[in-house]
Design a protein around this motif. Structure first.
Motif, PDB file in Angstrom:
ATOM      1  N   ILE A 137       0.849  -1.196   0.000  1.00  0.00           N
ATOM      2  CA  ILE A 137       0.000   0.000   0.000  1.00  0.00           C
ATOM      3  C   ILE A 137       0.880   1.240   0.000  1.00  0.00           C
ATOM      4  O   ILE A 137       2.025   1.211   0.465  1.00  0.00           O
ATOM      5  N   LYS A 138       0.334   2.323  -0.543  1.00  0.00           N
ATOM      6  CA  LYS A 138       1.063   3.589  -0.636  1.00  0.00           C
ATOM      7  C   LYS A 138       0.462   4.668   0.242  1.00  0.00           C
ATOM      8  O   LYS A 138       1.040   5.732   0.405  1.00  0.00           O
ATOM      9  N   CYS A 139      -0.739   4.391   0.783  1.00  0.00           N
ATOM     10  CA  CYS A 139      -1.409   5.357   1.641  1.00  0.00           C
ATOM     11  C   CYS A 139      -2.337   4.604   2.583  1.00  0.00           C
ATOM     12  O   CYS A 139      -2.501   3.393   2.469  1.00  0.00           O
ATOM     13  N   CYS A 140      -2.930   5.309   3.499  1.00  0.00           N
ATOM     14  CA  CYS A 140      -3.839   4.706   4.469  1.00  0.00           C
ATOM     15  C   CYS A 140      -5.008   4.039   3.747  1.00  0.00           C
ATOM     16  O   CYS A 140      -5.662   4.683   2.923  1.00  0.00           O
ATOM     17  N   PRO A 141      -5.284   2.776   4.057  1.00  0.00           N
ATOM     18  CA  PRO A 141      -6.389   2.093   3.389  1.00  0.00           C
ATOM     19  C   PRO A 141      -7.770   2.573   3.836  1.00  0.00           C
ATOM     20  O   PRO A 141      -8.764   2.261   3.199  1.00  0.00           O
ATOM     21  N   ARG A 142      -7.829   3.343   4.893  1.00  0.00           N
ATOM     22  CA  ARG A 142      -9.126   3.821   5.390  1.00  0.00           C
ATOM     23  C   ARG A 142      -9.482   5.219   4.899  1.00  0.00           C
ATOM     24  O   ARG A 142     -10.612   5.475   4.548  1.00  0.00           O
ATOM     25  N   CYS A 143      -8.498   6.141   4.914  1.00  0.00           N
ATOM     26  CA  CYS A 143      -8.829   7.531   4.556  1.00  0.00           C
ATOM     27  C   CYS A 143      -7.960   8.096   3.429  1.00  0.00           C
ATOM     28  O   CYS A 143      -8.202   9.205   2.975  1.00  0.00           O
ATOM     29  N   GLY A 144      -6.925   7.370   3.010  1.00  0.00           N
ATOM     30  CA  GLY A 144      -6.056   7.861   1.944  1.00  0.00           C
ATOM     31  C   GLY A 144      -4.930   8.754   2.422  1.00  0.00           C
ATOM     32  O   GLY A 144      -4.160   9.271   1.618  1.00  0.00           O
ATOM     33  N   ARG A 192      -1.348   9.851   4.525  1.00  0.00           N
ATOM     34  CA  ARG A 192      -0.002   9.289   4.532  1.00  0.00           C
ATOM     35  C   ARG A 192       0.191   8.408   5.758  1.00  0.00           C
ATOM     36  O   ARG A 192      -0.386   8.659   6.812  1.00  0.00           O
ATOM     37  N   CYS A 229      -1.800   6.134  10.607  1.00  0.00           N
ATOM     38  CA  CYS A 229      -2.188   7.158   9.648  1.00  0.00           C
ATOM     39  C   CYS A 229      -1.825   8.516  10.232  1.00  0.00           C
ATOM     40  O   CYS A 229      -1.960   8.739  11.436  1.00  0.00           O
ATOM     41  N   CYS A 282      -8.784   9.354  11.899  1.00  0.00           N
ATOM     42  CA  CYS A 282      -8.660   8.009  11.335  1.00  0.00           C
ATOM     43  C   CYS A 282      -7.991   7.108  12.378  1.00  0.00           C
ATOM     44  O   CYS A 282      -6.993   7.490  12.982  1.00  0.00           O
TER      45      CYS A 282
END
Length: 88
Positions: free
Chosen positions: A7-14, A16, A56, A62
């Motif tokens: 993954i490149k970002c938080c899977p919940r809110c996008g 960092r 996150c 988040c």
């Protein structure tokens, strides 16, 4: 066996992801000539605790957090999520 998901970002809110590598240090105080501990100290670096955590950056809104066994970071910086990829 779950191999994790890159993954490149938080899977919940996008947001960092922030990875924290925990270290420990000591504050070393020297005994004075009058037999009391001095107020000045030196900081001793005792090295890494071999513990990493991730979360996150939007921690106020988040609740995405990873404990030690829930993620892995490759030497090239690739982040593998073992926690939230199980939800898929």
């Amino acid at each position: 066996m779950n191999l994790g998901t890159v993954i490149k970002c938080c899977p919940r809110c996008g947001g960092r992801i922030v990875v924290s590598n925990l270290y420990q240090y000591s504050l070393n105080y020297t005994m004075r000539k009058d037999g009391k501990i001095g107020k000045r100290c030196t900081r001793g670096d005792d090295g890494a605790m071999d513990v990493s955590l991730a979360s996150c950056e939007n921690y106020k809104t988040c609740d995405a957090r990873w404990e030690e066994e829930e993620f892995f970071v490759e030497p090239d910086g690739t982040f593998y999520d073992y926690k939230y990829s199980e939800d898929e």
